[in-house]
Design a protein around this motif. Structure first.
Motif, PDB file in Angstrom:
ATOM      1  N   LYS A  54      -3.852  -2.638   3.064  1.00  0.00           N
ATOM      2  CA  LYS A  54      -4.297  -2.641   4.454  1.00  0.00           C
ATOM      3  C   LYS A  54      -4.561  -1.237   4.997  1.00  0.00           C
ATOM      4  CE  LYS A  54      -2.964  -4.608   8.919  1.00  0.00           C
ATOM      5  NZ  LYS A  54      -1.928  -5.396   9.631  1.00  0.00           N
ATOM      6  N   THR A  55      -3.681  -0.280   4.653  1.00  0.00           N
ATOM      7  CA  THR A  55      -3.798   1.077   5.222  1.00  0.00           C
ATOM      8  C   THR A  55      -4.068   2.162   4.192  1.00  0.00           C
ATOM      9  OG1 THR A  55      -1.407   1.479   5.036  1.00  0.00           O
ATOM     10  CG2 THR A  55      -2.195   0.422   7.059  1.00  0.00           C
ATOM     11  N   GLY A  56      -3.793   1.867   2.905  1.00  0.00           N
ATOM     12  CA  GLY A  56      -3.985   2.871   1.868  1.00  0.00           C
ATOM     13  C   GLY A  56      -2.791   3.788   1.686  1.00  0.00           C
ATOM     14  N   HIS A  57      -1.714   3.598   2.463  1.00  0.00           N
ATOM     15  CA  HIS A  57      -0.531   4.440   2.346  1.00  0.00           C
ATOM     16  C   HIS A  57       0.292   4.062   1.119  1.00  0.00           C
ATOM     17  CE1 HIS A  57      -0.714   5.045   6.988  1.00  0.00           C
ATOM     18  NE2 HIS A  57      -1.487   5.905   6.344  1.00  0.00           N
ATOM     19  N   SER A  58       0.833   5.070   0.449  1.00  0.00           N
ATOM     20  CA  SER A  58       1.732   4.846  -0.684  1.00  0.00           C
ATOM     21  C   SER A  58       3.157   4.803  -0.146  1.00  0.00           C
ATOM     22  CB  SER A  58       1.578   5.965  -1.720  1.00  0.00           C
ATOM     23  OG  SER A  58       0.262   5.995  -2.226  1.00  0.00           O
ATOM     24  N   LEU A  59       3.861   3.698  -0.364  1.00  0.00           N
ATOM     25  CA  LEU A  59       5.181   3.517   0.228  1.00  0.00           C
ATOM     26  C   LEU A  59       6.209   3.073  -0.799  1.00  0.00           C
ATOM     27  CD1 LEU A  59       4.284   1.573   3.519  1.00  0.00           C
ATOM     28  CD2 LEU A  59       4.640   4.034   3.261  1.00  0.00           C
ATOM     29  N   CYS A  60       7.473   3.441  -0.546  1.00  0.00           N
ATOM     30  CA  CYS A  60       8.574   2.919  -1.334  1.00  0.00           C
ATOM     31  C   CYS A  60       8.914   1.524  -0.810  1.00  0.00           C
ATOM     32  CB  CYS A  60       9.787   3.849  -1.238  1.00  0.00           C
ATOM     33  SG  CYS A  60      10.461   3.985   0.440  1.00  0.00           S
ATOM     34  N   LYS A  61       9.807   0.841  -1.479  1.00  0.00           N
ATOM     35  CA  LYS A  61      10.138  -0.532  -1.083  1.00  0.00           C
ATOM     36  C   LYS A  61      10.654  -0.603   0.347  1.00  0.00           C
ATOM     37  CE  LYS A  61      11.340  -2.686  -5.494  1.00  0.00           C
ATOM     38  NZ  LYS A  61      12.444  -3.360  -6.243  1.00  0.00           N
ATOM     39  N   ASP A  62      11.651   0.229   0.666  1.00  0.00           N
ATOM     40  CA  ASP A  62      12.281   0.156   1.979  1.00  0.00           C
ATOM     41  C   ASP A  62      11.294   0.455   3.105  1.00  0.00           C
ATOM     42  OD1 ASP A  62      14.677  -0.511   0.826  1.00  0.00           O
ATOM     43  OD2 ASP A  62      15.432   1.547   0.771  1.00  0.00           O
ATOM     44  N   PHE A 283     -16.326 -15.572  -1.084  1.00  0.00           N
ATOM     45  CA  PHE A 283     -17.245 -14.643  -0.424  1.00  0.00           C
ATOM     46  C   PHE A 283     -16.473 -13.504   0.238  1.00  0.00           C
ATOM     47  CE2 PHE A 283     -19.847 -13.722   3.519  1.00  0.00           C
ATOM     48  CZ  PHE A 283     -20.787 -12.938   2.865  1.00  0.00           C
ATOM     49  N   LEU A 284     -15.347 -13.848   0.891  1.00  0.00           N
ATOM     50  CA  LEU A 284     -14.544 -12.834   1.570  1.00  0.00           C
ATOM     51  C   LEU A 284     -13.924 -11.857   0.568  1.00  0.00           C
ATOM     52  CD1 LEU A 284     -13.475 -11.963   4.377  1.00  0.00           C
ATOM     53  CD2 LEU A 284     -11.457 -13.353   3.908  1.00  0.00           C
ATOM     54  N   LYS A 285     -13.495 -12.364  -0.586  1.00  0.00           N
ATOM     55  CA  LYS A 285     -12.909 -11.492  -1.609  1.00  0.00           C
ATOM     56  C   LYS A 285     -13.946 -10.513  -2.150  1.00  0.00           C
ATOM     57  CE  LYS A 285      -8.849 -13.268  -1.369  1.00  0.00           C
ATOM     58  NZ  LYS A 285      -7.832 -12.489  -0.614  1.00  0.00           N
ATOM     59  N   ASP A 286     -15.182 -10.984  -2.280  1.00  0.00           N
ATOM     60  CA  ASP A 286     -16.256 -10.089  -2.721  1.00  0.00           C
ATOM     61  C   ASP A 286     -16.483  -8.978  -1.690  1.00  0.00           C
ATOM     62  OD1 ASP A 286     -16.618 -11.527  -5.027  1.00  0.00           O
ATOM     63  OD2 ASP A 286     -18.266 -12.732  -4.248  1.00  0.00           O
ATOM     64  N   LEU A 287     -16.471  -9.346  -0.415  1.00  0.00           N
ATOM     65  CA  LEU A 287     -16.627  -8.347   0.648  1.00  0.00           C
ATOM     66  C   LEU A 287     -15.472  -7.352   0.643  1.00  0.00           C
ATOM     67  CD1 LEU A 287     -17.775 -10.532   3.701  1.00  0.00           C
ATOM     68  CD2 LEU A 287     -19.185  -8.966   2.351  1.00  0.00           C
ATOM     69  N   GLU A 288     -14.263  -7.874   0.450  1.00  0.00           N
ATOM     70  CA  GLU A 288     -13.077  -7.020   0.472  1.00  0.00           C
ATOM     71  C   GLU A 288     -13.091  -6.012  -0.668  1.00  0.00           C
ATOM     72  OE1 GLU A 288      -8.187  -7.450   0.557  1.00  0.00           O
ATOM     73  OE2 GLU A 288      -9.461  -9.116  -0.115  1.00  0.00           O
ATOM     74  N   SER A 289     -13.610  -6.413  -1.830  1.00  0.00           N
ATOM     75  CA  SER A 289     -13.659  -5.493  -2.977  1.00  0.00           C
ATOM     76  C   SER A 289     -14.597  -4.310  -2.706  1.00  0.00           C
ATOM     77  CB  SER A 289     -14.113  -6.245  -4.230  1.00  0.00           C
ATOM     78  OG  SER A 289     -15.450  -6.713  -4.082  1.00  0.00           O
ATOM     79  N   ILE A 290     -15.594  -4.528  -1.852  1.00  0.00           N
ATOM     80  CA  ILE A 290     -16.524  -3.456  -1.484  1.00  0.00           C
ATOM     81  C   ILE A 290     -15.998  -2.663  -0.300  1.00  0.00           C
ATOM     82  CG2 ILE A 290     -18.880  -2.952  -0.708  1.00  0.00           C
ATOM     83  CD1 ILE A 290     -19.692  -5.664  -1.986  1.00  0.00           C
ATOM     84  N   ARG A 291     -15.442  -3.354   0.679  1.00  0.00           N
ATOM     85  CA  ARG A 291     -14.944  -2.728   1.900  1.00  0.00           C
ATOM     86  C   ARG A 291     -13.618  -3.390   2.277  1.00  0.00           C
ATOM     87  NH1 ARG A 291     -17.420  -0.222   6.546  1.00  0.00           N
ATOM     88  NH2 ARG A 291     -16.336  -0.740   8.486  1.00  0.00           N
ATOM     89  N   PRO A 292     -12.466  -2.745   2.006  1.00  0.00           N
ATOM     90  CA  PRO A 292     -11.156  -3.345   2.251  1.00  0.00           C
ATOM     91  C   PRO A 292     -10.920  -3.781   3.694  1.00  0.00           C
ATOM     92  CG  PRO A 292     -10.932  -1.396   0.878  1.00  0.00           C
ATOM     93  CD  PRO A 292     -12.350  -1.434   1.347  1.00  0.00           C
ATOM     94  N   SER A 293     -11.597  -3.152   4.638  1.00  0.00           N
ATOM     95  CA  SER A 293     -11.390  -3.503   6.047  1.00  0.00           C
ATOM     96  C   SER A 293     -12.193  -4.733   6.475  1.00  0.00           C
ATOM     97  CB  SER A 293     -11.767  -2.320   6.952  1.00  0.00           C
ATOM     98  OG  SER A 293     -13.152  -2.047   6.852  1.00  0.00           O
ATOM     99  N   SER A 294     -12.910  -5.353   5.536  1.00  0.00           N
ATOM    100  CA  SER A 294     -13.769  -6.500   5.874  1.00  0.00           C
ATOM    101  C   SER A 294     -12.988  -7.622   6.537  1.00  0.00           C
ATOM    102  CB  SER A 294     -14.463  -7.037   4.620  1.00  0.00           C
ATOM    103  OG  SER A 294     -15.376  -6.101   4.114  1.00  0.00           O
TER     104      SER A 294
END
Length: 378
Positions: A54-62, A283-294
């Protein structure tokens, strides 16, 4: 000289060991950058275990757990979904969405003292090998979360199970029957429990898919209200529904359930591969693979949609037979049941409003009308 950069998204899902066997130039180019673990971008102390889709941030579990739960809390608070002292039924199917919803709602209710009385409400559609197994998961969740559980069934409410419905209607339009009956079954179960609100596990992907489906079908009425985070109908006795996971990505829900080791049922419904929603999802998954914010973009488009003046919209009333919410003389559920009981399963598929008068008056249909509504045998 550095090797040519590789498109990491196009690489096959090798293990780390095999990955560097096939691409040794990456290890030679910058061994420190490749081997060094990525630190959590939030606490900068622990090793990151995921990169949020969703945001691209790398996070630990907690940090991921906290961020995921806090976003849902902010959704609940900003939309004012609940009031202290309310009894809230959580629609529990045993799947990842409802299991995560039940877990998070219990956690947030205790952490922020919402003052809610939570319970689980499940619908047994009567699908052998699928729903009976998933209900066992729901029963385990009841014990794990220490929440009351109520199960209502199609057979108990309508006299039909999905297995018997599919035998009559086939695999083409069976999801129409299931969707309509499930929605009404949830409402009926909630009325039995006398709850104030129903809480469902619809996530961001589900909402975006619904927007696309309504656009493709040209259903303006549903398109205007499908993005609402809380829906309350004007019908008598209608119970409001809310979606706390409305902005939560499906991928993050799966990651949350995986890292929390939640107990959920992951098998797909045996009758769903032919569902119309599946095409919108692909269709939505195809859009998401091109643009995650779709996903969020589609939801925001639906939220900001406005209908011009003069467009005729359906007026919501109540069903003449059962009293359920309906914009026609008969609600969809009653029409579908009438078709099943008369051996005319196509009666509730498509637009047959002109026949509602005959149904209410219990008049027989003409031979030509029955011919169009009977199942076709090949």
């Amino acid at each position: 000289m550095l090797p040519k950069p590789l498109e990491l998204n196009s690489l096959p899902p090798y293990s780390t060991k095999n990955f560097f066997f096939f691409y040794p130039e990456l290890l030679k180019a910058c061994p420190v950058c490749v081997i060094m673990p990525v630190q959590c971008s939030n606490c900068v102390q622990r090793r990151a275990v995921l990169k949020r889709p969703k945001t691209g941030h790398s996070l630990c579990k907690d940090c991921f757990f906290w961020a995921f739960e806090e976003e849902i809390h902010q959704t609940i608070v900003s939309a004012r979904l609940f009031n202290r002292g309310e009894t809230v039924a959580i629609g529990a199917s045993g799947g990842k969405d409802s299991t995560v919803l039940a877990h998070v709602m219990k956690v947030l209710n205790e952490r922020y003292d919402y003052g809610l009385n939570l319970l689980l409400l499940s619908v047994d559609e009567g699908i052998t090998g699928y729903r009976d197994d998933s209900l066992e998961t729901v029963k385990r969740n009841q014990q794990q979360y220490e929440l009351p559980l109520k199960i209502v069934s199609y057979e108990e409410l309508y006299g039909w199970t999905m297995d018997t419905i599919v035998k009559q209607v086939g695999l083409k339009n069976n999801c129409t029957f299931c969707g309509v009956f499930r929605r009404q079954a949830l409402d009926r179960g909630a009325m039995m429990l006398k709850v104030d609100k129903i809480c469902t596990g619809h996530n961001a992907d589900d909402v975006a898919e619904t927007v696309l489906m309504n656009v493709l079908r040209g259903d303006i009425a549903r398109l205007c209200r499908c993005t609402s985070i809380s829906t309350a109908s004007d019908g008598e006795g209608a119970i409001p529904r809310c979606k706390p996971l409305k902005y939560a990505y499906e991928k993050e829900i799966v990651l949350y359930a995986y890292f929390k080791k939640l107990d959920y049922f992951s098998t797909e419904c045996i009758y769903s591969p032919n569902a119309y929603r599946g095409h919108a999802r692909a269709f939505l998954k195809d859009l998401e693979s091109i643009r995650p914010s779709s996903i969020i973009d589609v939801i925001h488009s639906g939220e900001t949609l406005s209908v011009k003046d003069g467009v005729k919209m359906p007026v919501q009333g109540t069903c003449s037979r059962c009293g359920y919410i309906s914009s026609q003389a008969l609600c969809k559920s009653c029409v579908l049941l009438e078709g099943l009981n008369r051996g005319l399963p196509k009666l509730g598929i498509g637009k047959h409003h002109r026949l509602h008068g005959k149904i209410l008056a219990q008049e027989p249909l003409t031979e030509q009308e029955e011919k169009k509504l009977k199942p076709v045998d090949f």
